[in-house]
Design an enzyme around this catalytic site. Structure first.
Site, PDB file in Angstrom:
ATOM      1  N   HIS A 120       0.873  -1.188   0.000  1.00 41.25           N
ATOM      2  CA  HIS A 120       0.000   0.000   0.000  1.00 41.25           C
ATOM      3  C   HIS A 120       0.908   1.235   0.000  1.00 41.25           C
ATOM      4  O   HIS A 120       1.688   1.439  -0.918  1.00 41.25           O
ATOM      5  CB  HIS A 120      -0.928  -0.109   1.220  1.00 41.25           C
ATOM      6  N   HIS A 172      -2.175  -2.251  -9.944  1.00 43.41           N
ATOM      7  CA  HIS A 172      -3.177  -1.674  -9.041  1.00 43.41           C
ATOM      8  C   HIS A 172      -4.413  -2.554  -9.033  1.00 43.41           C
ATOM      9  O   HIS A 172      -4.839  -3.025 -10.088  1.00 43.41           O
ATOM     10  CB  HIS A 172      -3.557  -0.251  -9.481  1.00 43.41           C
ATOM     11  N   ASP A 209       2.650   5.722  -7.083  1.00 50.05           N
ATOM     12  CA  ASP A 209       3.858   5.681  -6.247  1.00 50.05           C
ATOM     13  C   ASP A 209       5.148   5.713  -7.066  1.00 50.05           C
ATOM     14  O   ASP A 209       6.186   6.105  -6.556  1.00 50.05           O
ATOM     15  CB  ASP A 209       3.850   4.412  -5.377  1.00 50.05           C
TER      16      ASP A 209
HETATM   17  N1  COA Z   1       5.198  -6.677 -10.342  1.00 47.90           N
HETATM   18  C1  COA Z   1       5.222  -7.914 -10.873  1.00 47.90           C
HETATM   19  N2  COA Z   1       4.137  -8.693 -10.915  1.00 47.90           N
HETATM   20  C2  COA Z   1       3.006  -8.217 -10.402  1.00 47.90           C
HETATM   21  C3  COA Z   1       2.916  -6.919  -9.851  1.00 47.90           C
HETATM   22  C4  COA Z   1       4.073  -6.146  -9.844  1.00 47.90           C
HETATM   23  N3  COA Z   1       4.062  -4.924  -9.320  1.00 47.90           N
HETATM   24  N4  COA Z   1       1.652  -6.689  -9.432  1.00 47.90           N
HETATM   25  C5  COA Z   1       0.968  -7.802  -9.702  1.00 47.90           C
HETATM   26  N5  COA Z   1       1.772  -8.714 -10.300  1.00 47.90           N
HETATM   27  C6  COA Z   1       1.397 -10.055 -10.726  1.00 47.90           C
HETATM   28  C7  COA Z   1       1.191 -10.960  -9.525  1.00 47.90           C
HETATM   29  O1  COA Z   1       2.387 -11.585  -9.139  1.00 47.90           O
HETATM   30  C8  COA Z   1       0.156 -11.915 -10.046  1.00 47.90           C
HETATM   31  O2  COA Z   1       0.800 -12.839 -10.861  1.00 47.90           O
HETATM   32  P1  COA Z   1       0.277 -14.385 -10.941  1.00 47.90           P
HETATM   33  O3  COA Z   1      -1.132 -14.304 -11.446  1.00 47.90           O
HETATM   34  O4  COA Z   1       1.239 -15.037 -11.864  1.00 47.90           O
HETATM   35  O5  COA Z   1       0.361 -14.903  -9.522  1.00 47.90           O
HETATM   36  C9  COA Z   1      -0.718 -11.049 -10.945  1.00 47.90           C
HETATM   37  O6  COA Z   1       0.106  -9.955 -11.359  1.00 47.90           O
HETATM   38  C10 COA Z   1      -1.959 -10.515 -10.229  1.00 47.90           C
HETATM   39  O7  COA Z   1      -1.519  -9.790  -9.086  1.00 47.90           O
HETATM   40  P2  COA Z   1      -2.259  -9.748  -7.680  1.00 47.90           P
HETATM   41  O8  COA Z   1      -1.225  -9.684  -6.621  1.00 47.90           O
HETATM   42  O9  COA Z   1      -3.279 -10.839  -7.603  1.00 47.90           O
HETATM   43  O10 COA Z   1      -3.031  -8.373  -7.797  1.00 47.90           O
HETATM   44  P3  COA Z   1      -3.616  -7.582  -6.573  1.00 47.90           P
HETATM   45  O11 COA Z   1      -4.797  -6.857  -7.096  1.00 47.90           O
HETATM   46  O12 COA Z   1      -3.827  -8.456  -5.391  1.00 47.90           O
HETATM   47  O13 COA Z   1      -2.418  -6.607  -6.205  1.00 47.90           O
HETATM   48  C11 COA Z   1      -1.058  -4.767  -5.911  1.00 47.90           C
HETATM   49  C12 COA Z   1      -2.400  -5.269  -6.440  1.00 47.90           C
HETATM   50  C13 COA Z   1      -1.023  -3.255  -6.050  1.00 47.90           C
HETATM   51  C14 COA Z   1      -0.925  -5.153  -4.430  1.00 47.90           C
HETATM   52  C15 COA Z   1       0.090  -5.415  -6.726  1.00 47.90           C
HETATM   53  O14 COA Z   1      -0.018  -5.016  -8.078  1.00 47.90           O
HETATM   54  C16 COA Z   1       1.450  -5.062  -6.158  1.00 47.90           C
HETATM   55  O15 COA Z   1       1.910  -5.730  -5.223  1.00 47.90           O
HETATM   56  N6  COA Z   1       2.118  -4.015  -6.712  1.00 47.90           N
HETATM   57  C17 COA Z   1       3.393  -3.587  -6.184  1.00 47.90           C
HETATM   58  C18 COA Z   1       3.180  -2.755  -4.919  1.00 47.90           C
HETATM   59  C19 COA Z   1       2.619  -1.395  -5.217  1.00 47.90           C
HETATM   60  O16 COA Z   1       3.097  -0.684  -6.097  1.00 47.90           O
HETATM   61  N7  COA Z   1       1.614  -1.030  -4.422  1.00 47.90           N
HETATM   62  C20 COA Z   1       0.999   0.291  -4.506  1.00 47.90           C
HETATM   63  C21 COA Z   1      -0.381   0.209  -5.016  1.00 47.90           C
HETATM   64  S1  COA Z   1      -1.050   1.826  -5.292  1.00 47.90           S
END
Ligand code: COA
Length: 375
Positions: free
Chosen positions: A223, A262, A312
């Site tokens: 987050h 996201h 971010d």
């Molecule tokens: N880098 C690489 N792979 C990513 C990724 C990233 N930043 N974000 C998602 N993925 C991949 C996941 O590993 C997953 O792969 P899989 O299907 O092979 O397991 C797929 O994309 C779906 O991701 P998921 O984690 O289920 O999506 P989510 O909706 O739960 O997560 C976030 C959303 C934002 C938590 C996630 O994109 C993330 O961790 N981003 C990095 C942290 C970040 O920038 N957070 C700020 C958000 S404003």
């Protein structure tokens, strides 16, 4: 796939509608609006205080209202002696997010909200005014053993924070960039920290407890902590080539690239990214750090078009170019998002129902109890 099927498949309540809110649209046509105003209009035209007023009262202020609002925030900057003593007791090694959380919790004891919440608007203004002072006071005391005062000619939270951090007047350009960043971070619907604040408020808890709970949720790298994590990623590369190589390796290893992806926006992308990128480019477009950032963005666009950069990613380099220590990126997020959290706390309170969902039980079948002496 229905919302509930999506939630079951993905977990994390993805796709679940958890309540109603009039404050913000997030992801409708990939847009972001606060009380109906497009984020692009707000970020390009407003000081943060205008947006904080909008979130607090539901309407944009007139010039007179804004002037008076700013005066009240300025009058809320000072720390009292007890709060200073709490901050002095927190060591330099503390995580600044824990520091901020402790300060908000301490305010709940030192300046409690009334039981009927009649003074909630005053407390919101207090939080807006005091949070930059908390971080800067602790920063100077913990690192250099000096105590700062809270006097300043700066009329805005952006200018005041930058001045007190560096102990010198910031440039107009830095102040404008900071306003833009604070506007972009102010509100984002039912994200993890806001939902945490609403859950806490739904128990009829006080505003300081609700904000302290939200800070705890914001701390994590999935987050709010993502802006710091994105900075570590970018500054870890000493050239564009090293960045391309390094990111390719991370993708091969299925590592998370911080500052990308996201839950709500998906492939359409986070509308805040383009707005903060403009500032990052203006402040540091000629630097290696910016070139590395763009190289990572372009590579991700090619390799993972479904994971565009979020707010971010370029906030990290924009703050870096303003000379802000990386550890303070997420505390700045608090200074802004507190406006959104408090808007949600007010909205929750106005039509309260305890938030208490249920879970699907996956534990053991009922079984016979065996006394401890026989186990
Ligand atoms: N880098 C690489 N792979 C990513 C990724 C990233 N930043 N974000 C998602 N993925 C991949 C996941 O590993 C997953 O792969 P899989 O299907 O092979 O397991 C797929 O994309 C779906 O991701 P998921 O984690 O289920 O999506 P989510 O909706 O739960 O997560 C976030 C959303 C934002 C938590 C996630 O994109 C993330 O961790 N981003 C990095 C942290 C970040 O920038 N957070 C700020 C958000 S404003």
């Amino acid at each position: 796939m229905s919302a509930s099927q999506a939630a079951k498949k993905q977990g994390g309540l993805a796709g679940v509608i958890a309540g109603e809110s009039a404050i913000c649209t997030c992801g409708l046509g990939n847009g972001l609006n606060y009380y109906g105003y497009a984020i692009e209009d707000l970020a390009r035209n407003c000081d943060f205080e205008e947006v904080a007023f909008l979130l607090q009262y539901g309407e944009l202020p007139t010039s007179k209202e804004l002037e008076s609002y700013k005066e009240k925030i300025i009058a809320s900057r000072a720390l009292n002696e007890n709060l200073k003593a709490v901050l002095r007791a927190i060591p330099k090694t503390a995580h600044p997010m824990n520091l901020m959380q402790s300060a908000v919790a301490a305010l709940g004891s030192l300046e409690p909200e009334s039981d009927d919440f009649k003074d909630q608007d005053e407390k919101i203004i207090r939080l807006l005014g005091v949070l930059p002072s908390v971080l800067c006071y602790w920063h100077h005391y913990a690192n250099f053993g000096r105590e700062i005062d809270f006097n300043s000619a700066q009329k805005s939270i952006a200018g005041y924070f930058l001045e007190k951090l560096e102990l010198q007047a910031p440039s107009d350009e830095f102040i404008k960039a900071m306003h833009c960043s604070l506007v972009l971070y102010a509100e984002h619907e039912f994200n993890a920290s806001t939902f945490t604040a609403r859950i806490c408020a739904s128990t009829k808890s006080d505003i300081f407890s609700s904000v302290a709970a939200a800070i705890g949720a914001l701390r994590g790298p999935l987050h709010g902590g993502a802006n710091e994590a994105a900075m570590h990623l970018i500054e870890g590369f000493s050239s564009v080539e090293a960045a391309i190589d390094g990111v390719n390796k991370k993708l091969e290893n299925k590592e998370l690239l911080m500052g990308f992806g996201h839950r709500i926006y998906g492939t359409g992308g986070d509308p805040r990214n383009a707005l903060i990128k403009v500032w990052s480019k203006k402040l540091g477009g000629d630097t290696l750090l910016f070139k590395v950032s763009e190289a990572i963005e372009n590579l991700m666009k090619e390799k993972k078009p479904n994971l565009p950069p979020n707010a971010d990613f370029y906030s990290a380099s924009a703050y870096y170019f303003m000379g802000i220590p990386t550890d303070y990126f997420t505390p700045i997020f608090i200074m802004s998002r507190v406006s959104g959290w408090c808007a949600h706390i007010k909205e929750q309170r106005a039509n309260n129902k305890l938030i208490r969902p249920s879970s699907t039980y996956i534990g053991p079948e009922p079984r016979n109890f065996i006394k401890i002496t026989q186990r």
